[in-house]
Design a protein around this motif. Structure first.
Motif, PDB file in Angstrom:
ATOM      1  N   PRO A 163       0.753  -1.264   0.130  1.00  0.00           N
ATOM      2  CA  PRO A 163      -0.070  -0.099  -0.017  1.00  0.00           C
ATOM      3  C   PRO A 163       0.823   1.315   0.174  1.00  0.00           C
ATOM      4  O   PRO A 163       0.659   2.179  -0.701  1.00  0.00           O
ATOM      5  CB  PRO A 163      -0.759  -0.174   1.197  1.00  0.00           C
ATOM      6  N   SER A 164       1.878   1.101   0.684  1.00  0.00           N
ATOM      7  CA  SER A 164       2.737   2.506   0.750  1.00  0.00           C
ATOM      8  C   SER A 164       3.473   2.843  -0.418  1.00  0.00           C
ATOM      9  O   SER A 164       3.617   4.025  -0.921  1.00  0.00           O
ATOM     10  CB  SER A 164       3.848   2.324   1.966  1.00  0.00           C
ATOM     11  N   PHE A 165       3.858   1.737  -1.184  1.00  0.00           N
ATOM     12  CA  PHE A 165       4.272   1.789  -2.655  1.00  0.00           C
ATOM     13  C   PHE A 165       3.505   2.439  -3.472  1.00  0.00           C
ATOM     14  O   PHE A 165       3.875   3.327  -4.526  1.00  0.00           O
ATOM     15  CB  PHE A 165       4.939   0.411  -3.195  1.00  0.00           C
ATOM     16  N   PHE A 166       1.971   1.954  -3.344  1.00  0.00           N
ATOM     17  CA  PHE A 166       1.069   2.208  -4.352  1.00  0.00           C
ATOM     18  C   PHE A 166       0.839   4.085  -4.017  1.00  0.00           C
ATOM     19  O   PHE A 166       0.758   4.724  -4.741  1.00  0.00           O
ATOM     20  CB  PHE A 166      -0.189   1.572  -4.223  1.00  0.00           C
ATOM     21  N   GLU A 167       0.602   4.366  -2.813  1.00  0.00           N
ATOM     22  CA  GLU A 167       0.520   5.626  -2.333  1.00  0.00           C
ATOM     23  C   GLU A 167       1.554   6.667  -2.646  1.00  0.00           C
ATOM     24  O   GLU A 167       1.343   7.856  -3.187  1.00  0.00           O
ATOM     25  CB  GLU A 167       0.366   5.803  -1.002  1.00  0.00           C
ATOM     26  N   GLU A 168       2.824   6.104  -2.534  1.00  0.00           N
ATOM     27  CA  GLU A 168       4.126   7.028  -3.053  1.00  0.00           C
ATOM     28  C   GLU A 168       4.066   7.236  -4.421  1.00  0.00           C
ATOM     29  O   GLU A 168       4.386   8.366  -4.878  1.00  0.00           O
ATOM     30  CB  GLU A 168       5.233   6.053  -2.701  1.00  0.00           C
ATOM     31  N   HIS A 169       3.404   6.181  -5.287  1.00  0.00           N
ATOM     32  CA  HIS A 169       3.354   6.653  -6.754  1.00  0.00           C
ATOM     33  C   HIS A 169       2.249   7.167  -7.315  1.00  0.00           C
ATOM     34  O   HIS A 169       2.149   7.191  -8.433  1.00  0.00           O
ATOM     35  CB  HIS A 169       3.952   5.564  -7.393  1.00  0.00           C
ATOM     36  N   GLY A 170       1.055   6.930  -6.535  1.00  0.00           N
ATOM     37  CA  GLY A 170      -0.232   7.554  -7.044  1.00  0.00           C
ATOM     38  C   GLY A 170      -0.812   6.261  -7.783  1.00  0.00           C
ATOM     39  O   GLY A 170      -1.868   6.537  -8.481  1.00  0.00           O
ATOM     40  N   LEU A 181      -2.956  -4.553 -17.055  1.00  0.00           N
ATOM     41  CA  LEU A 181      -1.922  -4.414 -17.821  1.00  0.00           C
ATOM     42  C   LEU A 181      -1.363  -3.217 -17.879  1.00  0.00           C
ATOM     43  O   LEU A 181      -0.014  -3.139 -17.989  1.00  0.00           O
ATOM     44  CB  LEU A 181      -2.248  -5.026 -19.123  1.00  0.00           C
ATOM     45  N   ASP A 182      -2.226  -2.130 -17.933  1.00  0.00           N
ATOM     46  CA  ASP A 182      -1.541  -0.725 -17.462  1.00  0.00           C
ATOM     47  C   ASP A 182      -0.944  -0.551 -16.574  1.00  0.00           C
ATOM     48  O   ASP A 182       0.250   0.174 -16.693  1.00  0.00           O
ATOM     49  CB  ASP A 182      -2.621   0.191 -17.902  1.00  0.00           C
ATOM     50  N   LEU A 183      -1.236  -0.799 -15.432  1.00  0.00           N
ATOM     51  CA  LEU A 183      -0.385  -0.729 -14.034  1.00  0.00           C
ATOM     52  C   LEU A 183       0.712  -1.212 -14.133  1.00  0.00           C
ATOM     53  O   LEU A 183       1.712  -0.888 -13.753  1.00  0.00           O
ATOM     54  CB  LEU A 183      -1.612  -1.255 -13.062  1.00  0.00           C
ATOM     55  N   THR A 184       0.691  -2.562 -14.644  1.00  0.00           N
ATOM     56  CA  THR A 184       2.174  -3.295 -14.694  1.00  0.00           C
ATOM     57  C   THR A 184       3.158  -2.283 -15.638  1.00  0.00           C
ATOM     58  O   THR A 184       4.114  -2.158 -15.096  1.00  0.00           O
ATOM     59  CB  THR A 184       1.763  -4.725 -15.452  1.00  0.00           C
ATOM     60  N   ALA A 185       2.726  -2.013 -16.758  1.00  0.00           N
ATOM     61  CA  ALA A 185       3.385  -1.337 -17.673  1.00  0.00           C
ATOM     62  C   ALA A 185       3.636   0.110 -17.027  1.00  0.00           C
ATOM     63  O   ALA A 185       5.057   0.632 -17.067  1.00  0.00           O
ATOM     64  CB  ALA A 185       2.763  -0.902 -19.090  1.00  0.00           C
ATOM     65  N   GLN A 186       3.029   0.683 -16.416  1.00  0.00           N
ATOM     66  CA  GLN A 186       3.667   1.891 -15.659  1.00  0.00           C
ATOM     67  C   GLN A 186       4.412   1.755 -14.423  1.00  0.00           C
ATOM     68  O   GLN A 186       5.343   2.595 -14.424  1.00  0.00           O
ATOM     69  CB  GLN A 186       2.223   2.564 -14.890  1.00  0.00           C
ATOM     70  N   ILE A 187       4.397   0.639 -13.621  1.00  0.00           N
ATOM     71  CA  ILE A 187       5.281   0.379 -12.665  1.00  0.00           C
ATOM     72  C   ILE A 187       6.345  -0.064 -13.397  1.00  0.00           C
ATOM     73  O   ILE A 187       7.847   0.583 -12.775  1.00  0.00           O
ATOM     74  CB  ILE A 187       4.702  -0.773 -11.869  1.00  0.00           C
ATOM     75  N   GLN A 188       6.586  -0.544 -14.350  1.00  0.00           N
ATOM     76  CA  GLN A 188       7.957  -0.980 -15.188  1.00  0.00           C
ATOM     77  C   GLN A 188       8.558   0.117 -15.633  1.00  0.00           C
ATOM     78  O   GLN A 188       9.679   0.505 -15.675  1.00  0.00           O
ATOM     79  CB  GLN A 188       7.699  -2.043 -16.222  1.00  0.00           C
ATOM     80  N   ALA A 280      10.092 -11.618  -1.320  1.00  0.00           N
ATOM     81  CA  ALA A 280      10.557 -10.365  -2.147  1.00  0.00           C
ATOM     82  C   ALA A 280       9.423  -9.362  -2.251  1.00  0.00           C
ATOM     83  O   ALA A 280       9.767  -8.242  -2.096  1.00  0.00           O
ATOM     84  CB  ALA A 280      10.362 -11.096  -3.789  1.00  0.00           C
ATOM     85  N   LEU A 281       8.297  -9.673  -1.958  1.00  0.00           N
ATOM     86  CA  LEU A 281       7.257  -8.396  -1.727  1.00  0.00           C
ATOM     87  C   LEU A 281       7.536  -7.637  -0.398  1.00  0.00           C
ATOM     88  O   LEU A 281       7.442  -6.718  -0.372  1.00  0.00           O
ATOM     89  CB  LEU A 281       5.793  -9.412  -1.395  1.00  0.00           C
ATOM     90  N   VAL A 282       7.802  -8.309   0.576  1.00  0.00           N
ATOM     91  CA  VAL A 282       7.930  -7.767   2.004  1.00  0.00           C
ATOM     92  C   VAL A 282       9.281  -6.938   1.898  1.00  0.00           C
ATOM     93  O   VAL A 282       9.269  -5.993   2.305  1.00  0.00           O
ATOM     94  CB  VAL A 282       8.104  -8.747   2.997  1.00  0.00           C
ATOM     95  N   ASP A 283      10.176  -7.378   1.078  1.00  0.00           N
ATOM     96  CA  ASP A 283      11.367  -6.674   0.951  1.00  0.00           C
ATOM     97  C   ASP A 283      11.332  -5.690  -0.053  1.00  0.00           C
ATOM     98  O   ASP A 283      12.489  -4.746  -0.232  1.00  0.00           O
ATOM     99  CB  ASP A 283      12.688  -7.737   0.644  1.00  0.00           C
ATOM    100  N   GLY A 284      10.450  -5.458  -0.803  1.00  0.00           N
ATOM    101  CA  GLY A 284      10.235  -4.477  -1.840  1.00  0.00           C
ATOM    102  C   GLY A 284      10.853  -4.824  -3.231  1.00  0.00           C
ATOM    103  O   GLY A 284      11.254  -3.954  -3.860  1.00  0.00           O
ATOM    104  N   ASP A 285      11.326  -6.215  -3.276  1.00  0.00           N
ATOM    105  CA  ASP A 285      11.958  -6.651  -4.625  1.00  0.00           C
ATOM    106  C   ASP A 285      10.909  -6.533  -5.738  1.00  0.00           C
ATOM    107  O   ASP A 285      11.433  -6.620  -7.014  1.00  0.00           O
ATOM    108  CB  ASP A 285      12.807  -7.732  -4.131  1.00  0.00           C
ATOM    109  N   CYS A 286       9.760  -6.801  -5.375  1.00  0.00           N
ATOM    110  CA  CYS A 286       8.634  -6.750  -6.421  1.00  0.00           C
ATOM    111  C   CYS A 286       7.546  -6.120  -6.039  1.00  0.00           C
ATOM    112  O   CYS A 286       7.302  -6.108  -4.780  1.00  0.00           O
ATOM    113  CB  CYS A 286       8.359  -8.396  -6.788  1.00  0.00           C
ATOM    114  N   ALA A 287       6.470  -5.757  -6.811  1.00  0.00           N
ATOM    115  CA  ALA A 287       5.501  -4.919  -6.538  1.00  0.00           C
ATOM    116  C   ALA A 287       3.917  -5.639  -6.708  1.00  0.00           C
ATOM    117  O   ALA A 287       3.253  -5.252  -5.941  1.00  0.00           O
ATOM    118  CB  ALA A 287       5.444  -3.692  -7.674  1.00  0.00           C
TER     119      ALA A 287
END
Length: 444
Positions: A163-170, A181-188, A280-287
Motif C-alpha cells: 500500500p505504501s508503494f502504491f500511495e507513493e507513486h499514486g 496490464l496498464d498498471l504493470t506497464a506503468q510500474i515497469q 520479495a514482496l516484503v523486502d520491496g523487490d517486487c511490486a
C-alpha cells in the motif's frame, strides 16, 4: 488443493498416474475393502487421513481436542504427501481410513464412483444443507448422492501489493484486466524493474500456480458456462476461449520486462518456490504477486504485516471488463471434502462435527485458514484479508467456482495441466502446449 502447510499438496505426478493404474487394475471390488482401519474394530477410535501437515496438522488436531474429550472418541490423524496415490492403494487393500480429507473433489468423486465411499449420513446432509451453498454441496455430490461435506476453503485470485508503494507513486487499484496490464506497464516504466514476481516451484507439484492464473482468467473473460464446460471437457483446452486465457496470462508471464522480479528471467518462474515471492514482496523487490488467501501466512512468516495500512495488502484480480456481468465478486477457490469409508456410529459422529459451524469456528479461531460455512463468524479469522475472504464466500452475490484443475481428472488437472504451465513459461508455443494438455484427458 491444500499443501503441506498453507499451499498445495506436494504430489508426485508419477504417483498420480499410479492412482489410475492401481485402481484400474483392481481384481477385487470395493466390497473387498472392508471398513476403515479401525471404525468397526474400536468404536472409540476414528482414523482420519489427509494432506494437511506440520503446524497446520497440529492446529487441526487442536480444533477437535475438546470435542474428543466431550464425546469419548479418539481421532487419530495421519498426513501424507502421497495421499492421492496412497488412498487408492489403501482402499484396494482393505486398509482405508475411516475418514479421508480429500483436497480434490475429482479424486473424491472417483473413489465414490468406484464404490469405496459411504453416502453421507443424515446428520451430515442436514449440516451441509444448512451451512453450505448449493455449489459447495455439489462438489461433494456424485450422481445425485452426497458423499461428503466441505471442510476448509480458500479464495484465489488475490494480487498482493505494498500500500505504501502504491500511495507513493499514486497508483490506483485497477478495475479491469486491461487496467492491470496498464498498471504493470506503468510500474515497469517508473521503476525500470519487473513489477511481478511469480513462482511455480512446488517440488513434484511444480506448475500449479500457473493453473490458478489461467483458471482466474477463464472465469473472468469467458464466464461460468465456458468454465463449467471446460472442467467437464465439453470445451477442450484447444478451444479459442482457453487459448485466449493462456495468451492473456502470457502478456505478463512471457514479457521479460514484467517478470521475474527478485529472481531472474522468465525461466526462473519454474525454479522459484511458490512461497519465496512473499519475502520479495516484503523486502520491496517486487511490486505485484498473484496468489490465494492462504498467502497471508507466508507474508507474515516473511516478517510482513498484512493490512490495508500494513506492509502488504491485496486486491482481487479485476474482472476482464469493468463492471463485469455480476454485481458481486467473481472468484475461484479451493478447499477440501471430508468423506468416509465406513459407516460406524463413531465415524458418523466425527463426520457430523467436521461438517458443522461449531468445528469451522473452532478451527478458524486458531488462525491461518477460513471456511465457506455460513455459520462461521468472520470475526474469528486471524487477519483482515481472511475476514474479507470469508465475507466474499458468504456473500450471495459472489460468483464462485472451485479450482478447475482440482475438479478435472488427475491425469489432466495434476498432470498434463501442471506440466503444460511449465512448458508454457519455458517457451513452448501455446498451441502445442494446449494440445499436449488435452491429450492427457482420459478417453473414458
Amino acid at each position: 488443493m491444500k499443501a503441506h502447510g498453507r499451499g498445495r499438496t506436494l504430489i508426485s505426478v508419477a504417483a498420480l498416474g499410479a492412482v489410475g493404474i492401481v485402481v484400474a487394475g483392481c481384481s477385487g471390488g470395493p466390497g473387498d475393502t472392508g471398513g476403515g482401519a479401525s471404525g468397526g474394530a474400536d468404536d472409540n477410535v476414528v482414523t482420519v487421513y489427509g494432506t494437511i501437515a506440520d503446524t497446520e496438522a497440529e492446529l487441526l488436531e487442536q480444533s477437535w481436542a475438546d470435542w474428543e474429550d466431550e464425546n469419548g472418541i479418539d481421532i487419530k490423524y495421519e498426513s501424507s504427501k502421497e495421499f492421492e496415490a496412497q488412498i487408492a492403494v489403501r482402499a484396494q487393500g482393505g486398509n482405508a481410513p475411516d475418514i479421508a480429507i480429500f483436497p480434490q473433489p475429482g479424486l473424491m468423486a472417483d473413489m465414490a464412483t468406484r464404490g469405496y465411499l459411504k453416502p453421507a449420513p443424515e446428520a451430515v446432509q442436514k449440516n451441509v444443507a444448512d451451512g453450505w451453498t448449493e455449489d459447495w454441496a455439489n462438489y461433494a455430490t456424485v450422481d445425485g448422492t452426497l458423499y461428503g461435506a466441505p471442510l476448509m476453503a480458500s479464495v484465489k485470485g488475490w494480487v498482493w501489493y505494498s500500500p505504501s508503494f502504491f500511495e507513493e507513486h499514486g497508483y490506483e487499484i485497477p478495475t479491469d484486466w486491461q487496467g492491470l496490464l496498464d498498471l504493470t506497464a506503468q510500474i515497469q516504466s517508473d521503476t525500470d524493474s519487473p513489477p511481478w514476481c511469480i513462482g511455480f516451484g512446488s517440488d513434484a507439484a511444480t506448475g500449479w500456480p500457473g493453473t490458478d492464473w489461467v483458471e482466474d482468467i477463464v472465469l473472468r473473460q469467458s464466464g461460468t458456462d465456458v468454465y463449467d464446460k471446460w472442467v467437464s471437457n465439453e470445451i477442450p483446452f484447444t478451444d479459442p476461449a482457453i487459448k485466449s486465457a493462456f495468451d492473456e496470462f502470457g502478456k505478463i508471464a512471457l514479457n521479460p520486462d514484467y517478470v521475474n522480479a527478485g529472481f531472474g528471467d522468465i525461466k526462473s518462474i519454474v525454479t522459484t518456490p511458490f512461497g519465496d515471492p512473499a519475502t520479495a514482496l516484503v523486502d520491496g523487490d517486487c511490486a505485484l504477486h498473484h496468489q490465494a488467501s492462504f498467502y497471508d501466512g507466508f507474508i507474515t512468516d516473511a516478517g510482513g504485516t498484512v493490512a490495508e495500512d500494513g506492509d502488504i495488502w491485496a486486491f482481487l484480480l479485476p474482472p476482464y471488463e469493468a463492471g463485469g456481468s455480476s454485481s458481486g465478486a467473481v472468484v475461484t477457490g479451493g478447499g477440501e471434502i471430508v468423506a468416509a469409508f465406513d459407516d460406524a456410529e463413531s465415524t458418523q459422529k466425527v463426520q457430523e462435527y467436521l461438517s458443522s459451524a461449531d468445528w469451522a469456528n473452532s478451527r478458524v479461531a486458531l488462525g491461518g485458514v477460513i471456511s465457506a460455512n455460513k455459520g462461521l463468524d468472520p470475526a474469528n479469522a486471524s487477519s483482515n484479508i481472511l475476514k474479507e475472504a470469508i465475507s466474499i464466500l458468504q456473500d450471495d452475490t459472489t460468483t464462485f467456482r472451485f479450482d478447475a484443475s482440482d475438479l478435472m481428472p488427475s491425469a489432466v488437472g495434476s498432470g498434463t495441466f501442471w506440466k503444460g504451465m511449465i512448458d508454457f513459461v519455458n517457451g513452448t508455443d501455446t498451441d502445442t502446449v494446449l494440445q499436449q494438455i488435452e491429450a492427457g484427458w482420459p478417453s473414458s
